[in-house]
Design a protein around this motif. Structure first.
Motif, PDB file in Angstrom:
ATOM      1  N   THR A 356      32.589  32.873  34.776  1.00 57.73           N
ATOM      2  CA  THR A 356      32.874  31.626  35.513  1.00 57.73           C
ATOM      3  C   THR A 356      34.309  31.147  35.261  1.00 57.73           C
ATOM      4  O   THR A 356      34.955  30.613  36.163  1.00 57.73           O
ATOM      5  CB  THR A 356      31.878  30.519  35.095  1.00 57.73           C
ATOM      6  OG1 THR A 356      31.847  30.413  33.665  1.00 57.73           O
ATOM      7  CG2 THR A 356      30.485  30.814  35.606  1.00 57.73           C
ATOM      8  N   LYS A 357      34.817  31.336  34.041  1.00 63.40           N
ATOM      9  CA  LYS A 357      36.204  30.943  33.760  1.00 63.40           C
ATOM     10  C   LYS A 357      37.190  31.816  34.503  1.00 63.40           C
ATOM     11  O   LYS A 357      38.197  31.338  35.046  1.00 63.40           O
ATOM     12  CB  LYS A 357      36.471  31.022  32.253  1.00 63.40           C
ATOM     13  CG  LYS A 357      35.902  29.836  31.475  1.00 63.40           C
ATOM     14  CD  LYS A 357      36.272  29.923  29.995  1.00 63.40           C
ATOM     15  CE  LYS A 357      35.726  28.713  29.242  1.00 63.40           C
ATOM     16  NZ  LYS A 357      36.019  28.821  27.789  1.00 63.40           N
ATOM     17  N   SER A 358      36.912  33.137  34.526  1.00 62.69           N
ATOM     18  CA  SER A 358      37.842  34.051  35.222  1.00 62.69           C
ATOM     19  C   SER A 358      37.853  33.795  36.725  1.00 62.69           C
ATOM     20  O   SER A 358      38.853  34.043  37.404  1.00 62.69           O
ATOM     21  CB  SER A 358      37.467  35.512  34.930  1.00 62.69           C
ATOM     22  OG  SER A 358      36.202  35.799  35.486  1.00 62.69           O
ATOM     23  N   LEU A 359      36.733  33.296  37.276  1.00 64.70           N
ATOM     24  CA  LEU A 359      36.663  33.005  38.713  1.00 64.70           C
ATOM     25  C   LEU A 359      37.017  31.561  39.032  1.00 64.70           C
ATOM     26  O   LEU A 359      36.931  31.150  40.208  1.00 64.70           O
ATOM     27  CB  LEU A 359      35.243  33.305  39.239  1.00 64.70           C
ATOM     28  CG  LEU A 359      34.802  34.769  39.212  1.00 64.70           C
ATOM     29  CD1 LEU A 359      33.333  34.897  39.578  1.00 64.70           C
ATOM     30  CD2 LEU A 359      35.650  35.613  40.156  1.00 64.70           C
ATOM     31  N   ASN A 360      37.382  30.770  37.981  1.00 68.41           N
ATOM     32  CA  ASN A 360      37.708  29.349  38.148  1.00 68.41           C
ATOM     33  C   ASN A 360      36.551  28.565  38.761  1.00 68.41           C
ATOM     34  O   ASN A 360      36.731  27.751  39.679  1.00 68.41           O
ATOM     35  CB  ASN A 360      38.970  29.163  39.015  1.00 68.41           C
ATOM     36  CG  ASN A 360      40.196  29.684  38.324  1.00 68.41           C
ATOM     37  OD1 ASN A 360      40.306  29.598  37.091  1.00 68.41           O
ATOM     38  ND2 ASN A 360      41.114  30.253  39.092  1.00 68.41           N
ATOM     39  N   LEU A 361      35.348  28.874  38.303  1.00 70.79           N
ATOM     40  CA  LEU A 361      34.155  28.186  38.801  1.00 70.79           C
ATOM     41  C   LEU A 361      33.693  27.169  37.762  1.00 70.79           C
ATOM     42  O   LEU A 361      33.763  27.415  36.568  1.00 70.79           O
ATOM     43  CB  LEU A 361      33.016  29.177  39.081  1.00 70.79           C
ATOM     44  CG  LEU A 361      33.311  30.331  40.042  1.00 70.79           C
ATOM     45  CD1 LEU A 361      32.104  31.240  40.156  1.00 70.79           C
ATOM     46  CD2 LEU A 361      33.691  29.802  41.426  1.00 70.79           C
ATOM     47  N   THR A 362      33.184  26.048  38.245  1.00 68.50           N
ATOM     48  CA  THR A 362      32.628  25.025  37.357  1.00 68.50           C
ATOM     49  C   THR A 362      31.168  24.817  37.723  1.00 68.50           C
ATOM     50  O   THR A 362      30.861  24.352  38.838  1.00 68.50           O
ATOM     51  CB  THR A 362      33.392  23.698  37.505  1.00 68.50           C
ATOM     52  OG1 THR A 362      34.783  23.951  37.292  1.00 68.50           O
ATOM     53  CG2 THR A 362      32.898  22.679  36.486  1.00 68.50           C
ATOM     54  N   TRP A 384      30.925  31.136  44.366  1.00 71.29           N
ATOM     55  CA  TRP A 384      31.932  32.202  44.474  1.00 71.29           C
ATOM     56  C   TRP A 384      31.924  32.861  45.853  1.00 71.29           C
ATOM     57  O   TRP A 384      32.967  32.912  46.531  1.00 71.29           O
ATOM     58  CB  TRP A 384      31.656  33.243  43.374  1.00 71.29           C
ATOM     59  CG  TRP A 384      32.614  34.407  43.377  1.00 71.29           C
ATOM     60  CD1 TRP A 384      33.933  34.389  43.703  1.00 71.29           C
ATOM     61  CD2 TRP A 384      32.320  35.757  43.027  1.00 71.29           C
ATOM     62  NE1 TRP A 384      34.484  35.649  43.579  1.00 71.29           N
ATOM     63  CE2 TRP A 384      33.510  36.504  43.157  1.00 71.29           C
ATOM     64  CE3 TRP A 384      31.162  36.408  42.590  1.00 71.29           C
ATOM     65  CZ2 TRP A 384      33.563  37.877  42.899  1.00 71.29           C
ATOM     66  CZ3 TRP A 384      31.221  37.765  42.317  1.00 71.29           C
ATOM     67  CH2 TRP A 384      32.415  38.483  42.473  1.00 71.29           C
TER      68      TRP A 384
END
Length: 1092
Positions: A356-362, A384
């Motif tokens: 989730t961090k690598s995809l900039n997801l919260t 995503w």
């Protein structure tokens, strides 16, 4: 998700460039309705959490119970996106209206697919990633090809490759490549078939031009002896030859790099295209998006050191993964591994957080704390790779808007319509250009009628609660009304003198109440309204407009022909919103909508137009397989008969495939496409249309009768005349007829069955020539032919039917190919007098008499023969129409069980008239008396000649396709064998544990087959039944053991069951015919009624 108001959707209808009319097509259980749920959730109609589970467009209770779609449903959706009008332009915010139609995938409801596809411009074709191309997949791809719709491929259920088949990304890529090849092979076969047909027509045109040029050459040959003309003919023909242009088939195939392939999992809520991942990796790898799109799918590899893209030939032995595996599939697999892998399928929270961090997801905290790994998985993918974004963006970019689609689709559609050459040019241009002003001619096509309960109509629907939310103004107005009512009630109480003692008034009110007064009132039957499911092609249609309803046989060449088109008033227009309707005041061109006011004017489908002269008839939609299952119905209480008949008529109007017939025996028979379709129709009849209890009899299965030359046949009835030859004399001994019955060769029978439309067309031409010549109505005995002619008028495409010379040539070739019997059939084609039954069937009457009594049907010149008036004495030719009529009757009802006959030839050898000396009446009077005798005698003669051979029954057969795993394969075979099924092929789908079994199953044994298969396999196998035609049951229904070996093995009573006799006796019993060997009384001492 924000809720989209209907007013917003209505406003978007005015922008035709922003409209997309699409239908979702697929095999049953490939995920159409679940995919639609994800799109509906974007408009706030349902919760995103319920997408894929609620199946919103399956609004019928039986659809929810069975888990399959039975009716095509439409819904309008709003979608907005930033889009560049040019590659270098700045993105602009644009809004779109998506008219989405979800169609059934079950073969029983293929007519619903046909009605949906005519209304749309593009199709989203779903294919299960595991099951691959199935029977209905081919059918829906053919439908898109025939209707000239642009398709978009969605490979759905990708999650099954991970969770069920446990494939690695590399194995999944290979599997997906093969699946894509299979789909493209189906499209390639359609293109090849059309290419060959065009080539054939082109060669015929070339031959015609060369023949015309040669004829001109011969005319000039007398005056000009120079050979220059011959050379010019050759050059002309060569120039014509060179004019043929090959079509490019590059644009018809699916390819991910063209962005017409979407990879998805509807149940997990994600989907992506190659373009999406190309945008993701554009900055990271420093490769332009347009280049990245072309190399992300296929045999292209990424060099990890240089970050350059390599083709396969530049690998130099290095074991690199394809870019699609490395950059796309491995990322998808990683998300599944992080959320659902690990110990006991609980996932790895650390890995999930890293992804989730690598995809900039919260992700919301409550999702991260959830114990349900699927909730985390769905949340990651929704943030995503949301399914709705990938699918709707692809629809907008790849599928055409109504103006673009109509410009390419409608010219061919108008040309193929009945009387296409007489269509008004102004109307044609308005349709092709999709003109939508009020002054332009209006044309709309109604594909089917949908039955809506009166309470569901917008004008009768109560707002608030379930029906919808009240606005603040409406709520305040409602409050004011309620307060006014309360104050009026209080004022009334004061006038009546109850204000002094309110307690006493209350006591009186309670004392006056009685429990006995509460009675359950029976609710009146709710009326059903028929709403047209339509698409407008040109002009604007408003409520109150007067329009012409063009019947299915309408032709602009003769617009006032019977039945005269009716003028009706449009009473209401609706925006179709799945389970509900929203009122409209007008609809412009390019919109899919609902229309009221056509009830009683359109049976199943039709065209409505503002212009009668030069109008276009768009009603020729192919409904796929004809209804094959017939069931006799009767009400449980005889007094409900009228309600049942009225309900049946409503059902036939609202169902594209159901048909209703009333037999001469008084039976009310419902024709349906299959067992599930029958169940749905009976449910609708009982609960909605008839609202009474209805009893359904045993399904009526059609059979055919024929004869064969068997090895063991009883000796001929008359050895001197030969087998099948009968000499029949009328009761009055005045007419003697000699005829011979023979079985037709199998190749000829197949040819006649295949080309029934050609015979229909030839017969209608003969009828029209006779009418023009005599200026009279058709003779009485042509009543059957009138029906045939009506069926074929406007529905038989003349371009696809053989002409008379071609028909004769091909039929003659079939007869010449018959081995061992060539001399019998040498001149048969020229001597054919009639086809039967109903003048179009696969049986022939061959006139071999010296006087040519019955005439020649396949004659090139229709003016050669005329029926002569009856003279002073009777001649054999006077009985020609009687013999032909008797032939039709005999072919319509065979001797075995009164079912139609197929595959026999009747040779009429001699007709002799022997007038009696003591009869002084005129020839006309004699003919009148002899008519019935001749018809009866010829019928009986054909019957005796038929039974002189070895008779056979032809069974209606289903082609059955079943997908089953190895665990349940034995149970599937067990059920098929017990129901007399025959396995045709069995193939293992590569890369899966599933077998595809193709078999033939008699329709008579198919009832309850689907349920039994599902029960025996615990739901692991589900069959698809498609009507295939008729097949001979190689067993004589009259066979009894007569040789010593048979008598010794089976005994005199034949212990072995005669299946053909069982079928025959069952039909005879149902029709009330005598059943040989049936005992009416078994026990003389005690009789029991049938109900005990």
């Amino acid at each position: 998700m924000p809720i989209v108001n209907p007013e917003k959707l209505v406003a978007l209808q005015r922008n035709p460039e922003g409209i997309r009319n699409i239908c979702i097509l697929a095999h049953v259980d490939h995920g159409k309705t679940s995919l639609t749920d994800a799109l509906i959730a974007t408009n706030g109609i349902i919760s995103p959490k319920l997408a894929g589970k609620i199946r919103y467009l399956d609004s019928r209770p039986d659809e929810q119970i069975r888990g399959i779609t039975m009716e095509s449903s439409a819904i309008s959706l709003y979608f907005s996106m930033l889009r560049r009008n040019a590659p270098d332009a700045t993105p602009e915010h644009q809004e779109y209206l998506i008219n989405l139609i979800d169609s059934p995938g079950h073969i029983d409801f293929s007519s619903e697919v046909s009605t949906a596809s005519r209304l749309c411009d593009g199709a989203v074709v779903l294919v299960d990633a595991v099951e691959g191309v199935c029977s209905q997949t081919v059918t829906v791809l053919r439908q898109t090809w025939v209707e000239h719709m642009k398709p978009l491929l969605v490979i759905n259920k990708m999650d099954r490759l991970i969770t069920e088949l446990k494939m690695t990304p590399g194995e999944a890529y290979t599997h997906l490549s093969k699946l894509l090849e299979q789909v493209n092979a189906v499209l390639g076969s359609f293109f090849q078939g059309e290419r060959m047909e065009e080539d054939l027509h082109w060669r015929e045109r070339v031959d015609e031009r060369i023949a015309v040029a040669a004829a001109k050459e011969e005319e000039k040959a007398g005056t000009d002896t120079n050979g220059a003309n011959g050379n010019s003919v050759d050059t002309d023909s060569m120039s014509v030859n060179a004019a043929f242009e090959e079509k490019d088939d590059e644009d018809i195939y699916f390819a991910p790099e063209k962005n017409n392939v979407i990879f998805s999992s509807a149940i997990d809520g994600w989907a992506f295209t190659v373009r999406q991942f190309a945008s993701l990796y554009e900055k990271k790898l420093g490769i332009k998006r347009t280049v990245m799109e072309k190399v992300l799918w296929g045999d292209f590899y990424l060099d990890p050191k240089t970050k350059k893209v390599l083709a396969q030939k530049h690998l130099k032995g290095r074991a690199l993964k394809p870019m699609f595996v490395q950059l796309v599939l491995e990322q998808i697999w990683a998300v599944y591994s992080a959320t659902m892998g690990g110990d006991k399928g609980k996932g790895d929270s650390a890995l999930t957080e890293k992804i989730t961090k690598s995809l900039n997801l919260t992700l919301p905290p409550h999702i991260l704390r959830s114990r349900d790994p699927r909730a985390v998985l769905t949340a990651v993918f929704t943030a995503w790779l949301p399914l709705s974004t990938a699918l709707l963006v692809s629809c907008i970019e790849s599928l055409p808007s109504p103006p673009v689609a109509q410009e390419s689709r409608l010219p061919a559609l108008i040309d193929e319509s009945p009387g296409g050459s007489h269509v008004d040019p102004a109307l044609r241009e308005a349709m092709i250009k999709s003109k939508n002003s009020k002054s332009d001619p209006m044309v709309a096509y109604v594909s089917k009628m949908v039955s809506i309960p009166e309470s569901e109509l917008p004008e009768n629907k109560r707002r608030g609660g379930i029906g919808g939310s009240l606005s603040p103004e409406e709520a305040r107005e409602l409050g004011r009304k309620k307060r006014a009512e309360i104050s009026r009630a209080q004022a009334q109480a004061l006038e009546n003198g109850n204000s002094d003692d309110p307690v006493n008034g209350l006591a009186k009110a309670i004392g006056g109440a009685s429990l006995d007064e509460v009675k359950s009132e029976e609710k009146p039957a709710e009326r059903e309204h028929l709403i047209g499911f339509a698409r407008i092609y040109s002009g604007t249609l408003s409520v109150g407009d007067l329009v012409y309803v063009l019947p299915p046989k309408f032709s602009p060449g003769n617009p006032h022909a019977s039945p005269e088109p009716q003028e009706v008033t449009v009473t209401a227009l609706y925006l179709l919103m799945g389970r509900g309707l929203e009122p409209l005041t007008s609809v412009p061109a390019g919109v899919v909508f609902g229309i009221a006011g056509l009830e009683g004017h359109i049976l199943k489908s039709g065209t409505i137009s503002s212009h009668l002269e030069g109008g276009v008839n768009l009603a020729g939609v192919s409904m796929g397989a004809p209804p094959i299952v017939r069931v006799a119905l009767e009400p449980a209480w005889p007094g409900d008969l009228d309600r049942m008949i009225a309900g049946l008529k409503l059902l036939v109007q609202s169902d594209p495939c159901a048909e209703y017939e009333q037999f001469a025996s008084g039976e009310h028979v419902l024709l349906t496409a299959g067992e599930i379709h029958l169940e749905r129709c009976l449910t609708d009849l009982r609960e909605r249309f008839a609202r009474c209890e209805i009893q359904a009899g045993e399904p009526i299965v059609p059979y055919r009768e024929t004869i064969v030359r068997a090895e063991e046949m009883k000796p001929p009835a008359d050895k001197e005349l030969g087998r099948g030859t009968v000499v029949a004399v009328t009761t009055s001994k005045q007419v003697t007829i000699r005829l011979r019955v023979r079985p037709l060769p199998a190749e000829v029978t197949k040819f006649l069955v295949k080309n029934a439309d050609a015979i229909k067309r030839l017969y209608s031409e003969r009828q029209n020539e006779e009418k023009v010549k005599r200026n009279l109505e058709a003779p009485n005995e042509g009543s059957d032919s009138e029906d045939v002619d009506a069926d074929s008028n406007g529905l038989v495409d003349a371009t696809k039917v053989l002409s008379l010379p071609d028909f004769k040539k091909q039929l003659q070739a079939k007869f010449e190919n018959v081995k061992g019997q060539r001399e019998i059939w040498t001149n048969a084609v020229e001597q054919i007098s009639a086809f039967g039954p109903r003048r179009t069937g696969p049986n022939i009457l061959v006139d071999t008499t010296h006087d040519n009594v019955c005439g020649k049907f396949l004659k090139e010149d229709a003016t050669g023969e005329e029926r002569q008036a009856v003279g002073d004495s009777l001649q054999p030719k006077d009985f020609s129409d009687k013999i032909s009529h008797a032939f039709q009757l005999a072919m319509a009802q065979g001797p075995l069980c009164n079912e139609p006959v197929q595959g026999i030839a009747i040779f009429l050898e001699e007709v002799t008239v022997n007038p009696t000396a003591d009869d002084d009446s005129s020839a006309g009077d004699k003919l009148g008396r002899l008519t019935g005798e001749v018809i009866k005698t010829v019928q009986q003669a054909i019957k005796h000649g038929f039974l002189d051979w070895s008779p056979r029954l032809l069974l209606a057969m289903y082609s059955c396709e079943i997908q089953a795993s190895t665990e349940v394969l034995g149970r599937v075979y067990d059920v098929l064998t017990r129901r007399r099924g025959r396995i045709l092929s069995e193939a293992l789908k590569e890369g899966t544990p599933f077998y595809t079994i193709v078999s033939l199953l008699p329709v008579a044994e198919s009832f309850g087959f689907s349920d039994e298969i599902r029960k025996r396999t615990s739901g692991a196998a589900s069959p698809q039944l498609v009507f295939q035609g008729y097949e001979v049951l190689d067993e004589d229904p009259f066979w009894v053991p007569f040789t010593e070996d048979d008598l010794e093995d089976l005994g005199e009573l034949a212990d072995k069951e005669n299946v053909a006799k069982r079928y025959m006796d069952g039909v005879r019993k149902r029709k009330g015919l005598m059943v040989a060997g049936r005992k009416l009384v078994k026990d003389a001492e005690k009789q029991k009624t049938l109900k005990r």
